[in-house]
Write a protein that holds these residues in place. Structure first.
Motif, PDB file in Angstrom:
ATOM      1  N   TRP A 110       0.929  -1.111  -0.165  1.00  0.00           N
ATOM      2  CA  TRP A 110       0.048  -0.101  -0.047  1.00  0.00           C
ATOM      3  C   TRP A 110       0.854   1.212   0.119  1.00  0.00           C
ATOM      4  N   ASP A 111       0.700   2.227  -0.850  1.00  0.00           N
ATOM      5  CA  ASP A 111       1.372   3.457  -0.696  1.00  0.00           C
ATOM      6  C   ASP A 111       0.195   4.745  -1.229  1.00  0.00           C
ATOM      7  N   VAL A 112      -0.037   5.497  -0.413  1.00  0.00           N
ATOM      8  CA  VAL A 112      -1.083   6.491  -0.711  1.00  0.00           C
ATOM      9  C   VAL A 112      -0.250   7.604  -1.688  1.00  0.00           C
ATOM     10  N   GLY A 113       0.936   7.597  -1.775  1.00  0.00           N
ATOM     11  CA  GLY A 113       1.715   8.443  -2.697  1.00  0.00           C
ATOM     12  C   GLY A 113       1.408   7.972  -4.132  1.00  0.00           C
ATOM     13  N   ARG A 114       0.782   6.990  -4.493  1.00  0.00           N
ATOM     14  CA  ARG A 114       0.227   6.596  -5.925  1.00  0.00           C
ATOM     15  C   ARG A 114      -0.883   7.384  -6.419  1.00  0.00           C
ATOM     16  N   ALA A 115      -1.460   8.326  -5.583  1.00  0.00           N
ATOM     17  CA  ALA A 115      -2.714   8.960  -5.832  1.00  0.00           C
ATOM     18  C   ALA A 115      -2.415   9.962  -6.941  1.00  0.00           C
ATOM     19  N   GLU A 116      -1.185  10.518  -6.887  1.00  0.00           N
ATOM     20  CA  GLU A 116      -0.790  11.488  -7.872  1.00  0.00           C
ATOM     21  C   GLU A 116      -0.618  10.801  -9.192  1.00  0.00           C
ATOM     22  N   GLY A 117      -1.394  11.410 -10.384  1.00  0.00           N
ATOM     23  CA  GLY A 117      -1.290  11.001 -11.481  1.00  0.00           C
ATOM     24  C   GLY A 117      -2.021   9.576 -11.859  1.00  0.00           C
ATOM     25  N   GLU A 118      -2.671   9.060 -10.980  1.00  0.00           N
ATOM     26  CA  GLU A 118      -3.391   7.786 -11.033  1.00  0.00           C
ATOM     27  C   GLU A 118      -4.879   7.889 -11.570  1.00  0.00           C
ATOM     28  N   ASP A 119      -5.194   7.613 -12.751  1.00  0.00           N
ATOM     29  CA  ASP A 119      -6.620   7.896 -13.190  1.00  0.00           C
ATOM     30  C   ASP A 119      -7.587   6.985 -12.893  1.00  0.00           C
ATOM     31  N   GLU A 120      -9.016   7.219 -13.358  1.00  0.00           N
ATOM     32  CA  GLU A 120      -9.886   6.226 -12.828  1.00  0.00           C
ATOM     33  C   GLU A 120      -9.594   4.939 -13.257  1.00  0.00           C
ATOM     34  N   SER A 121      -9.229   4.765 -14.511  1.00  0.00           N
ATOM     35  CA  SER A 121      -8.984   3.429 -15.006  1.00  0.00           C
ATOM     36  C   SER A 121      -8.099   2.625 -14.469  1.00  0.00           C
ATOM     37  N   GLU A 122      -6.962   3.222 -13.924  1.00  0.00           N
ATOM     38  CA  GLU A 122      -5.805   2.400 -13.107  1.00  0.00           C
ATOM     39  C   GLU A 122      -6.747   2.182 -11.874  1.00  0.00           C
ATOM     40  N   ARG A 123      -7.209   2.902 -11.124  1.00  0.00           N
ATOM     41  CA  ARG A 123      -8.019   2.667  -9.775  1.00  0.00           C
ATOM     42  C   ARG A 123      -8.786   1.570  -9.712  1.00  0.00           C
ATOM     43  N   ARG A 124      -9.851   1.322 -10.764  1.00  0.00           N
ATOM     44  CA  ARG A 124     -10.458   0.192 -10.794  1.00  0.00           C
ATOM     45  C   ARG A 124     -10.064  -1.041 -10.903  1.00  0.00           C
ATOM     46  N   ARG A 125      -8.858  -1.148 -11.426  1.00  0.00           N
ATOM     47  CA  ARG A 125      -8.166  -2.509 -11.426  1.00  0.00           C
ATOM     48  C   ARG A 125      -7.541  -2.985  -9.964  1.00  0.00           C
ATOM     49  N   TRP A 126      -7.567  -2.454  -8.901  1.00  0.00           N
ATOM     50  CA  TRP A 126      -7.078  -2.841  -7.769  1.00  0.00           C
ATOM     51  C   TRP A 126      -8.133  -2.833  -6.560  1.00  0.00           C
ATOM     52  N   VAL A 127      -7.729  -3.852  -5.778  1.00  0.00           N
ATOM     53  CA  VAL A 127      -8.427  -3.348  -4.431  1.00  0.00           C
ATOM     54  C   VAL A 127      -7.219  -3.459  -3.168  1.00  0.00           C
ATOM     55  N   VAL A 128      -7.634  -2.831  -2.307  1.00  0.00           N
ATOM     56  CA  VAL A 128      -6.614  -2.834  -1.260  1.00  0.00           C
ATOM     57  C   VAL A 128      -7.304  -3.825  -0.173  1.00  0.00           C
ATOM     58  N   TRP A 129      -6.404  -4.643   0.389  1.00  0.00           N
ATOM     59  CA  TRP A 129      -6.635  -5.407   1.614  1.00  0.00           C
ATOM     60  C   TRP A 129      -5.901  -5.190   2.505  1.00  0.00           C
ATOM     61  N   SER A 130      -6.472  -4.767   4.025  1.00  0.00           N
ATOM     62  CA  SER A 130      -6.142  -4.436   4.989  1.00  0.00           C
ATOM     63  C   SER A 130      -6.356  -5.279   6.209  1.00  0.00           C
ATOM     64  N   VAL A 131      -5.427  -5.468   7.237  1.00  0.00           N
ATOM     65  CA  VAL A 131      -5.671  -6.242   8.015  1.00  0.00           C
ATOM     66  C   VAL A 131      -5.463  -5.502   9.498  1.00  0.00           C
ATOM     67  N   LEU A 132      -6.513  -5.495  10.615  1.00  0.00           N
ATOM     68  CA  LEU A 132      -6.265  -4.762  11.577  1.00  0.00           C
ATOM     69  C   LEU A 132      -6.299  -5.735  12.805  1.00  0.00           C
ATOM     70  N   LYS A 133      -5.641  -5.335  14.104  1.00  0.00           N
ATOM     71  CA  LYS A 133      -5.699  -6.208  15.032  1.00  0.00           C
ATOM     72  C   LYS A 133      -5.345  -5.001  16.350  1.00  0.00           C
ATOM     73  N   TRP A 134      -5.579  -5.582  17.661  1.00  0.00           N
ATOM     74  CA  TRP A 134      -5.679  -4.784  18.730  1.00  0.00           C
ATOM     75  C   TRP A 134      -4.086  -4.130  19.063  1.00  0.00           C
ATOM     76  N   GLY A 135      -3.742  -3.078  19.289  1.00  0.00           N
ATOM     77  CA  GLY A 135      -2.379  -2.692  19.274  1.00  0.00           C
ATOM     78  C   GLY A 135      -1.910  -3.126  20.718  1.00  0.00           C
ATOM     79  N   ASN A 136      -2.683  -3.288  21.832  1.00  0.00           N
ATOM     80  CA  ASN A 136      -2.233  -3.536  23.157  1.00  0.00           C
ATOM     81  C   ASN A 136      -2.255  -4.897  23.426  1.00  0.00           C
ATOM     82  N   LEU A 137      -2.133  -5.797  22.510  1.00  0.00           N
ATOM     83  CA  LEU A 137      -2.279  -7.195  22.883  1.00  0.00           C
ATOM     84  C   LEU A 137      -1.340  -7.999  22.206  1.00  0.00           C
TER      85      LEU A 137
END
Length: 597
Positions: free
Chosen positions: A570-597
């Motif tokens: 994952w890289d938020v910096g890719r937002a610059e110059g990325e068009d709608e056609s390119e964005r539709r090609r990808w999904v972002v899979w994120s995994v969260l857990k508790w930070g204090n365990l």
């Protein structure tokens, strides 16, 4: 035409000139208006909200308004600041407003010599907007700069509209009283050699389209087909232009453009045309004949191009705008001092959504679909067996059409992120981690809980799907609205799976409240969130930051190609110059857990 009663906001004494939906807030809308029909007198900027109610028809609530010393003719929301917008005035000024403040505009510019007809904010170069004037000039601005960045003398006649291309960051299109559409490449502004007189030089256009023998009053870019526009004017015809002959990067003042469609039906001049942000073939037009008409450029066999006539106004319809979040919801404004919001219900009966999304976007315009199916239809998913000894799993579900006040849930589609999870469940650590109905079918000894918003139609459809797939013994459905106290039937979860739940920043806090309330307080508990990249990188990054503040740790975030094996961090910096056609090609899979365990 299957007329529906619209929601109405009245602005007595102030004729409305244009309307715009916020790109950040799902229900926020703004209206530019003028006293005395804009001929003389002051103006008003109205900020309103479309509020859901029990009747099923959203009502419009006026939140606040701002007075101006001269008429307001147009407005555009900022693409970088959720609470700011710019207005165009009859005195030649542009004003930047912050709707969290109740006083004067936060900035003003006054370079135009006559009335400013339109203003448009770039959705690519988000720090720029463009304006045009009765004197034939076009100016490009940065909200942080005290003066304009560029001035084009675009036409010898009045310029009615100037719009940034949604596909090319330096391309601006204009329409004028001289009957032409012109395209300007901002990287190489220069004077046109054939029109360069000492007293009235013209800026060089990379393409000029002779659109009409009379004044051309409106234009709009198609959001899915680069270099395709719609225009209209005094000749009462909506025209669709294919301008792929345009060559950027050069100085040639070419003349051309192919008219691929002419939509006839308005009785008087057309003042506004707007393409749908959700469909490549759907557009609306507002006219002096007091109607707004909705058209399709791709009618079903035997059907007409005209989809709907909205004739609830009693004066000129001079503005219209499609909701950016709710497909098929249209706002119109008029000199009768009425803002109307209604749903174009008949588009579903006249247009095949799957055909447009899968065929038109994917084949013609190289746009991968992000949704499948349509309301009240059936969708079948087949998960191939992992080995020859196991049978394939088939799940068939009906698609709900939620109550009208819950249209903003976007629950009437199968989103690509959900299918991606289903296709890749084998990557999860625990064998029970599958989509709810798949879990229940393949692991009858595991208790599965599915939860969704407490819309009666939505919950009823989920229960029907449970019975349809014969999983009622170990599968339960619990209505739950994010941010509310979880039902006692919603137990602590070792794993949370969610698809396309991050697109609305206004709901991030409520969604995190639910995650924190439901996710088991164990070291192994995980929340897996998959979002299509069409959600927007900045929106996703804002959620990750909010999750961190809520005590959750981002264990993993990968960008995955929907149709392919491509993977990257994952890289938020890719937002610059990325068009709608390119964005539709990808999904972002994120995994969260508790930070204090």
């Amino acid at each position: 035409m299957n007329p529906a009663t619209p929601s109405v906001l009245q602005t007595p004494g102030f004729a409305q000139y244009n309307v715009a939906w916020s790109p950040f807030h799902t229900t926020r809308i703004a209206v530019a208006s003028s006293a005395n029909y804009g001929i003389i007198g002051n103006g008003r900027l109205h900020i309103a909200s479309a509020i859901s109610n029990q009747s099923g028809i959203p009502s419009i609530k006026l939140d606040k308004f701002y007075e101006t010393q001269d008429s307001l003719y147009d407005l555009a929301w900022s693409e970088v600041h959720e609470n700011q917008l710019v207005t165009a005035s009859g005195d030649g000024s542009l004003k930047l407003w912050d709707v969290t403040l109740n006083t004067l505009p936060i900035r003003a510019w006054h370079e135009h010599s006559r009335e400013v007809n339109s203003v448009d904010w770039s959705n690519i170069k988000k720090d720029q907007f463009v304006s045009c004037c009765m004197d034939g000039s076009v100016k490009v601005w940065n909200p942080e700069h005290p003066r304009s960045l560029t001035t084009l003398q675009a036409h010898h006649a009045c310029v009615y509209q100037a719009l940034f291309s949604p596909h090319q960051p330096d391309l601006v299109a204009t329409c004028s009283g001289d009957g032409t559409i012109r395209f300007f490449d901002l990287r190489s502004p220069a004077f046109a050699p054939t029109s360069n007189t000492f007293l009235a030089p013209l800026s060089a256009a990379v393409l000029t389209v002779p659109a009409a023998p009379s004044e051309e009053l409106a234009l709009d870019w198609n959001k899915y087909r680069p270099l395709v526009l719609a225009s209209a004017g005094l000749d009462k015809i909506v025209k669709i232009w294919d301008c792929r002959m345009l060559q950027l990067g050069g100085s040639a003042n070419a003349v051309g453009g192919q008219c691929e469609n002419r939509l006839l039906g308005h009785e008087y001049a057309i003042r506004k045309v707007k393409w749908s942000p959700h469909r490549p073939d759907l557009l609306a037009s507002g006219s002096y004949d007091m109607t707004c008409r909705v058209w399709t450029t791709n009618p079903a066999p035997g059907q007409n191009h005209l989809v709907r006539i909205h004739d609830a106004h009693t004066e000129f319809v001079v503005g219209c705008a499609w909701s950016l979040y709710e497909e098929g919801v249209l706002a119109t404004c008029s000199w009768d001092c009425r803002l109307n919001i209604f749903r174009v219900l008949s588009i579903y009966s006249m247009i095949d959504p799957e055909e447009i999304l899968s065929s038109s976007l994917g084949t013609l315009y190289n746009y991968a679909p992000i949704t499948y199916s349509s309301p009240d239809g059936l969708f079948t998913y087949v998960q191939d067996s992992q080995d020859s000894r196991s049978p394939s799993l088939t799940v068939t579900v009906s698609i709900p059409d939620t109550q009208a006040e819950h249209w903003s849930l976007h629950a009437s589609s199968i989103w690509v992120s959900a299918l991606y999870i289903a296709d890749h469940v084998s990557e999860l650590d625990l064998p029970k981690k599958k989509l709810p109905i798949l879990i229940a079918k393949s692991h009858p000894y595991i208790n599965v809980v599915a939860s969704d918003f407490p819309d009666p139609v939505l919950i009823g459809t989920l229960r029907d799907n449970m019975m349809r797939n014969d999983v009622s013994l170990n599968y339960s459905i619990v209505p739950h609205a994010w941010g509310t106290v979880p039902s006692s039937l919603l137990p602590a979860a070792d794993i949370i799976l969610a698809a396309d739940t991050l697109w609305n920043p206004e709901l991030h806090a409520a969604f995190l409240t639910t995650i924190c309330a439901v996710l088991a307080r164990t070291h192994a508990a995980r929340a897996h969130l998959v979002a299509g990249l069409h959600t927007g990188r900045y929106t996703l990054e804002a959620f990750f930051q909010a999750a961190s503040k809520a005590g959750l740790v981002l264990v993993e975030a990968t960008e995955r190609e929907v149709q392919g094996d491509g993977r990257r961090e994952w890289d938020v910096g890719r937002a610059e110059g990325e068009d709608e056609s390119e964005r539709r090609r990808w999904v972002v899979w994120s995994v969260l857990k508790w930070g204090n365990l």
